[in-house]
Design a protein around this motif. Sequence first.
Motif, PDB file in Angstrom:
ATOM      1  N   GLY A 182      61.920  40.161  43.290  1.00 61.08           N
ATOM      2  CA  GLY A 182      61.668  41.261  42.359  1.00 61.08           C
ATOM      3  C   GLY A 182      61.056  40.777  41.059  1.00 61.08           C
ATOM      4  O   GLY A 182      60.127  41.393  40.528  1.00 61.08           O
ATOM      5  N   LYS A 183      61.555  39.664  40.547  1.00 67.94           N
ATOM      6  CA  LYS A 183      60.995  39.093  39.314  1.00 67.94           C
ATOM      7  C   LYS A 183      59.546  38.681  39.527  1.00 67.94           C
ATOM      8  O   LYS A 183      58.697  38.890  38.650  1.00 67.94           O
ATOM      9  CB  LYS A 183      61.820  37.893  38.857  1.00 67.94           C
ATOM     10  N   ALA A 184      59.264  38.092  40.690  1.00 66.67           N
ATOM     11  CA  ALA A 184      57.897  37.680  40.987  1.00 66.67           C
ATOM     12  C   ALA A 184      56.969  38.894  41.087  1.00 66.67           C
ATOM     13  O   ALA A 184      55.869  38.890  40.527  1.00 66.67           O
ATOM     14  CB  ALA A 184      57.861  36.881  42.289  1.00 66.67           C
ATOM     15  N   LYS A 185      57.424  39.931  41.783  1.00 62.20           N
ATOM     16  CA  LYS A 185      56.614  41.148  41.905  1.00 62.20           C
ATOM     17  C   LYS A 185      56.351  41.757  40.536  1.00 62.20           C
ATOM     18  O   LYS A 185      55.231  42.188  40.242  1.00 62.20           O
ATOM     19  CB  LYS A 185      57.322  42.188  42.776  1.00 62.20           C
ATOM     20  N   GLU A 186      57.384  41.803  39.718  1.00 61.26           N
ATOM     21  CA  GLU A 186      57.228  42.376  38.385  1.00 61.26           C
ATOM     22  C   GLU A 186      56.208  41.579  37.576  1.00 61.26           C
ATOM     23  O   GLU A 186      55.343  42.148  36.911  1.00 61.26           O
ATOM     24  CB  GLU A 186      58.568  42.406  37.664  1.00 61.26           C
ATOM     25  N   ALA A 187      56.296  40.259  37.643  1.00 61.74           N
ATOM     26  CA  ALA A 187      55.373  39.408  36.894  1.00 61.74           C
ATOM     27  C   ALA A 187      53.933  39.585  37.369  1.00 61.74           C
ATOM     28  O   ALA A 187      53.012  39.693  36.550  1.00 61.74           O
ATOM     29  CB  ALA A 187      55.793  37.950  37.011  1.00 61.74           C
ATOM     30  N   VAL A 188      53.746  39.630  38.674  1.00 61.44           N
ATOM     31  CA  VAL A 188      52.400  39.814  39.220  1.00 61.44           C
ATOM     32  C   VAL A 188      51.877  41.197  38.845  1.00 61.44           C
ATOM     33  O   VAL A 188      50.717  41.352  38.462  1.00 61.44           O
ATOM     34  CB  VAL A 188      52.388  39.616  40.756  1.00 61.44           C
ATOM     35  N   GLY A 189      52.738  42.195  38.925  1.00 56.22           N
ATOM     36  CA  GLY A 189      52.332  43.548  38.546  1.00 56.22           C
ATOM     37  C   GLY A 189      51.913  43.641  37.092  1.00 56.22           C
ATOM     38  O   GLY A 189      50.917  44.281  36.760  1.00 56.22           O
ATOM     39  N   LYS A 190      52.665  42.971  36.224  1.00 60.52           N
ATOM     40  CA  LYS A 190      52.299  42.958  34.799  1.00 60.52           C
ATOM     41  C   LYS A 190      50.978  42.234  34.584  1.00 60.52           C
ATOM     42  O   LYS A 190      50.130  42.678  33.816  1.00 60.52           O
ATOM     43  CB  LYS A 190      53.395  42.286  33.973  1.00 60.52           C
ATOM     44  N   ALA A 191      50.803  41.087  35.247  1.00 58.09           N
ATOM     45  CA  ALA A 191      49.599  40.280  35.067  1.00 58.09           C
ATOM     46  C   ALA A 191      48.340  40.989  35.570  1.00 58.09           C
ATOM     47  O   ALA A 191      47.268  40.828  34.993  1.00 58.09           O
ATOM     48  CB  ALA A 191      49.755  38.943  35.783  1.00 58.09           C
ATOM     49  N   THR A 192      48.490  41.760  36.641  1.00 53.79           N
ATOM     50  CA  THR A 192      47.333  42.422  37.230  1.00 53.79           C
ATOM     51  C   THR A 192      47.168  43.866  36.765  1.00 53.79           C
ATOM     52  O   THR A 192      46.180  44.513  37.102  1.00 53.79           O
ATOM     53  CB  THR A 192      47.429  42.415  38.770  1.00 53.79           C
ATOM     54  N   GLY A 193      48.154  44.354  36.032  1.00 56.52           N
ATOM     55  CA  GLY A 193      48.084  45.738  35.580  1.00 56.52           C
ATOM     56  C   GLY A 193      48.481  46.731  36.663  1.00 56.52           C
ATOM     57  O   GLY A 193      48.195  47.928  36.547  1.00 56.52           O
ATOM     58  N   ASP A 194      49.118  46.259  37.702  1.00 58.61           N
ATOM     59  CA  ASP A 194      49.538  47.112  38.819  1.00 58.61           C
ATOM     60  C   ASP A 194      50.927  47.669  38.517  1.00 58.61           C
ATOM     61  O   ASP A 194      51.947  47.019  38.747  1.00 58.61           O
ATOM     62  CB  ASP A 194      49.550  46.294  40.105  1.00 58.61           C
ATOM     63  N   GLU A 195      50.966  48.877  38.005  1.00 59.53           N
ATOM     64  CA  GLU A 195      52.239  49.495  37.607  1.00 59.53           C
ATOM     65  C   GLU A 195      53.156  49.739  38.798  1.00 59.53           C
ATOM     66  O   GLU A 195      54.371  49.658  38.682  1.00 59.53           O
ATOM     67  CB  GLU A 195      51.986  50.802  36.854  1.00 59.53           C
ATOM     68  N   ARG A 196      52.566  50.034  39.936  1.00 58.39           N
ATOM     69  CA  ARG A 196      53.375  50.289  41.134  1.00 58.39           C
ATOM     70  C   ARG A 196      54.123  49.020  41.570  1.00 58.39           C
ATOM     71  O   ARG A 196      55.310  49.059  41.880  1.00 58.39           O
ATOM     72  CB  ARG A 196      52.467  50.783  42.246  1.00 58.39           C
ATOM     73  N   LEU A 197      53.437  47.885  41.558  1.00 62.69           N
ATOM     74  CA  LEU A 197      54.048  46.618  41.929  1.00 62.69           C
ATOM     75  C   LEU A 197      55.101  46.207  40.896  1.00 62.69           C
ATOM     76  O   LEU A 197      56.167  45.719  41.262  1.00 62.69           O
ATOM     77  CB  LEU A 197      52.995  45.523  42.071  1.00 62.69           C
TER      78      LEU A 197
END
Length: 59
Positions: free
Chosen positions: A16-31
């Motif tokens: 979950g932490k990894a998904k959140e970090a990737v989502g923040k970095a890519t701007g993917d709010e859903r992720l």
Amino acid sequence: MAKENKAANKVTQAKGKAKEAVGKATGDERLRAEGERDQATADLKQSGEKLKDAFRDRR
């Protein structure tokens, strides 16, 4: 069984932490939201395991 559940919860929390970090970095709010949800789920399950441990210790 409790140790396996605790370990699985830790893995879910890390994912979950990894998904959140990737989502923040890519701007993917859903992720990002999915990662936050995974972390919250893992935290809730971990709390349940701690509660079971507390009752098991009282016996």
